[in-house]
Design an enzyme around this catalytic site. Sequence first.
Site, mmCIF file in Angstrom:
data_model
loop_
_atom_site.group_PDB
_atom_site.id
_atom_site.type_symbol
_atom_site.label_atom_id
_atom_site.label_comp_id
_atom_site.label_asym_id
_atom_site.label_seq_id
_atom_site.Cartn_x
_atom_site.Cartn_y
_atom_site.Cartn_z
ATOM 1 N N VAL A 1 -1.845 -7.721 -4.041
ATOM 2 C CA VAL A 1 -1.547 -8.775 -3.064
ATOM 3 C C VAL A 1 -2.785 -9.652 -2.914
ATOM 4 O O VAL A 1 -3.901 -9.166 -2.722
ATOM 5 C CB VAL A 1 -1.145 -8.158 -1.713
ATOM 6 C CG1 VAL A 1 -1.018 -9.242 -0.643
ATOM 7 C CG2 VAL A 1 0.161 -7.404 -1.868
ATOM 8 N N GLY B 1 -0.369 4.436 0.137
ATOM 9 C CA GLY B 1 -1.178 5.578 0.556
ATOM 10 C C GLY B 1 -0.346 6.458 1.470
ATOM 11 O O GLY B 1 0.887 6.365 1.497
ATOM 12 N N PHE B 2 -1.016 7.307 2.254
ATOM 13 C CA PHE B 2 -0.281 8.182 3.183
ATOM 14 C C PHE B 2 0.620 7.371 4.102
ATOM 15 O O PHE B 2 1.765 7.731 4.351
ATOM 16 C CB PHE B 2 -1.274 8.965 4.064
ATOM 17 C CG PHE B 2 -2.010 10.065 3.342
ATOM 18 C CD1 PHE B 2 -1.444 10.731 2.279
ATOM 19 C CD2 PHE B 2 -3.267 10.455 3.761
ATOM 20 C CE1 PHE B 2 -2.120 11.748 1.627
ATOM 21 C CE2 PHE B 2 -3.962 11.480 3.125
ATOM 22 C CZ PHE B 2 -3.391 12.118 2.052
ATOM 23 N N GLY C 1 0.824 -1.208 0.000
ATOM 24 C CA GLY C 1 0.000 0.000 0.000
ATOM 25 C C GLY C 1 0.856 1.254 0.000
ATOM 26 O O GLY C 1 1.692 1.443 0.880
ATOM 27 N N GLU D 1 -18.366 18.367 1.951
ATOM 28 C CA GLU D 1 -17.576 18.915 0.833
ATOM 29 C C GLU D 1 -18.266 18.654 -0.499
ATOM 30 O O GLU D 1 -18.353 19.532 -1.365
ATOM 31 C CB GLU D 1 -16.186 18.264 0.801
ATOM 32 C CG GLU D 1 -15.230 18.829 1.812
ATOM 33 C CD GLU D 1 -13.933 18.022 1.897
ATOM 34 O OE1 GLU D 1 -12.956 18.579 2.401
ATOM 35 O OE2 GLU D 1 -13.890 16.850 1.496
HETATM 36 C C1 LIG Z 1 -13.187 11.417 0.100
HETATM 37 C C2 LIG Z 1 -12.155 11.427 1.213
HETATM 38 C C3 LIG Z 1 -11.770 12.637 1.772
HETATM 39 C C4 LIG Z 1 -10.830 12.670 2.806
HETATM 40 N N1 LIG Z 1 -10.447 13.888 3.313
HETATM 41 C C5 LIG Z 1 -9.504 13.944 4.280
HETATM 42 C C6 LIG Z 1 -9.040 15.193 4.797
HETATM 43 O O1 LIG Z 1 -9.499 16.255 4.375
HETATM 44 N N2 LIG Z 1 -8.091 15.182 5.770
HETATM 45 C C7 LIG Z 1 -7.561 14.006 6.249
HETATM 46 O O2 LIG Z 1 -6.684 14.033 7.124
HETATM 47 N N3 LIG Z 1 -7.978 12.809 5.770
HETATM 48 C C8 LIG Z 1 -8.927 12.750 4.802
HETATM 49 N N4 LIG Z 1 -9.341 11.524 4.338
HETATM 50 C C9 LIG Z 1 -8.792 10.309 4.921
HETATM 51 C C10 LIG Z 1 -7.408 9.968 4.371
HETATM 52 O O3 LIG Z 1 -7.406 10.097 2.973
HETATM 53 C C11 LIG Z 1 -7.089 8.530 4.794
HETATM 54 O O4 LIG Z 1 -7.053 8.508 6.205
HETATM 55 C C12 LIG Z 1 -5.748 8.082 4.251
HETATM 56 O O5 LIG Z 1 -5.769 8.063 2.834
HETATM 57 C C13 LIG Z 1 -5.428 6.698 4.781
HETATM 58 O O6 LIG Z 1 -4.132 6.360 4.334
HETATM 59 P P1 LIG Z 1 -3.670 4.873 4.195
HETATM 60 O O7 LIG Z 1 -2.260 4.901 3.741
HETATM 61 O O8 LIG Z 1 -3.996 4.134 5.443
HETATM 62 O O9 LIG Z 1 -4.611 4.220 3.076
HETATM 63 P P2 LIG Z 1 -4.887 4.654 1.516
HETATM 64 O O10 LIG Z 1 -4.507 6.073 1.265
HETATM 65 O O11 LIG Z 1 -6.269 4.226 1.260
HETATM 66 O O12 LIG Z 1 -3.856 3.726 0.745
HETATM 67 C C14 LIG Z 1 -3.990 2.329 0.649
HETATM 68 C C15 LIG Z 1 -3.215 1.849 -0.561
HETATM 69 O O13 LIG Z 1 -3.207 0.424 -0.543
HETATM 70 C C16 LIG Z 1 -3.378 -0.072 -1.860
HETATM 71 N N5 LIG Z 1 -3.932 -1.417 -1.781
HETATM 72 C C17 LIG Z 1 -5.084 -1.791 -1.147
HETATM 73 N N6 LIG Z 1 -5.258 -3.128 -1.248
HETATM 74 C C18 LIG Z 1 -4.195 -3.615 -1.939
HETATM 75 C C19 LIG Z 1 -3.797 -4.927 -2.368
HETATM 76 N N7 LIG Z 1 -4.501 -6.028 -2.066
HETATM 77 N N8 LIG Z 1 -2.657 -5.053 -3.076
HETATM 78 C C20 LIG Z 1 -1.907 -3.960 -3.366
HETATM 79 N N9 LIG Z 1 -2.225 -2.717 -2.989
HETATM 80 C C21 LIG Z 1 -3.349 -2.529 -2.282
HETATM 81 C C22 LIG Z 1 -4.330 0.939 -2.514
HETATM 82 O O14 LIG Z 1 -4.221 0.929 -3.920
HETATM 83 C C23 LIG Z 1 -3.837 2.268 -1.894
HETATM 84 O O15 LIG Z 1 -2.880 2.909 -2.703
HETATM 85 C C24 LIG Z 1 -10.277 11.461 3.299
HETATM 86 C C25 LIG Z 1 -10.665 10.240 2.725
HETATM 87 C C26 LIG Z 1 -11.594 10.209 1.701
HETATM 88 C C27 LIG Z 1 -12.005 8.881 1.084
#
Ligand SMILES: Cc1cc2nc3c(=O)[nH]c(=O)nc-3n(C[C@H](O)[C@H](O)[C@H](O)COP(=O)(O)OP(=O)(O)OC[C@H]3O[C@@H](n4cnc5c(N)ncnc54)[C@H](O)[C@@H]3O)c2cc1C
Length: 255
Positions: free
Chosen positions: A83, A17-18, A15, A174
């Site tokens: 994965v 993401g952030f 993953g 939003e």
């Molecule tokens: C519409 C929206 C608005 C938001 N606004 C805000 C805001 O204003 N301020 C704030 O602080 N937070 C905000 N958030 C929340 C914030 O975006 C999330 O908390 C953050 O993205 C979580 O990060 P993460 O790395 O845990 O997961 P994610 O950013 O979801 O990343 C997960 C990654 O894992 C990958 N992945 C998943 N499953 C698999 C797999 N089986 N194999 C390979 N790769 C995989 C995905 O492709 C993705 O790239 C918002 C969320 C949304 C949906």
Amino acid sequence: MNLPETTKKRVVIIGAGFAGISLAKKLRKLPVQVVVIDKHNYHTFQPLLYQVSTGGLEPDSIAYPIRKILKRLHNFYFRLATVTKINPELKEVHTDIGKIPYDYLVIATGTRTNYFGNTEIKENAMSMKSVPQALNIRSLMLQNFELADNCKDLEERKSLLNFCIIGAGPTGVELAGAFAELKKHVFPKDYRHLNIDEMEIHLFEGAGVVLPPMSAKASAKARKFLEDFGVHLHLNTIVKGYNGDLVKMDNGQEI
Ligand SMILES: Cc1cc2nc3c(=O)[nH]c(=O)nc-3n(C[C@H](O)[C@H](O)[C@H](O)COP(=O)(O)OP(=O)(O)OC[C@H]3O[C@@H](n4cnc5c(N)ncnc54)[C@H](O)[C@@H]3O)c2cc1C
């Protein structure tokens, strides 16, 4: 999976993401090999998904290549893969492009939309957690406007121009605000022969306020902003179901 042999410990992060990106950056000075796996080769900036859904931003403004973000890390490898399984006994991650052994594994795969157990809403409503989903909302919105512009029947037209958003948390607020801005500033110019008053934006929230987790001040300000913009707020209202046509509320009302 084809990766260079190493005597260093291998950290596999699933993953980008952030969470995954921050961790990969933090590991930059450690003597480890970092392998980031993601099913997309871009990082999604989710806070601005609503702008893509409403046409304010192009998708590439919020989807950035993962390799570019991490290009300065010498110990870093990226693999585009999904994965499918983890074998903790053998310390292996299985993906659609092969398997990879790890010393340390971090699962940072994010979250899914919570439908609070309502399968009907899950099947019929649109979600907004990824760029393709945001683009689906944008496409449907524009397709509906095109159909409405050519529709003689008032009820059908109103149905095409009726936007219902479940949940007045930050995302719902939003999105409702962005739809309201389109209604005020954009659609009257693009669809000059449509009566824009036929477009309605409904926002449903089980709590008695919008933005329930935020301060009373922020909540009141957001509420005023939405009401001034003509958004119909349904507070203290639980949506019981949505069959693709009708939104059913717990007070018996339907939209
Ligand atoms: C519409 C929206 C608005 C938001 N606004 C805000 C805001 O204003 N301020 C704030 O602080 N937070 C905000 N958030 C929340 C914030 O975006 C999330 O908390 C953050 O993205 C979580 O990060 P993460 O790395 O845990 O997961 P994610 O950013 O979801 O990343 C997960 C990654 O894992 C990958 N992945 C998943 N499953 C698999 C797999 N089986 N194999 C390979 N790769 C995989 C995905 O492709 C993705 O790239 C918002 C969320 C949304 C949906």
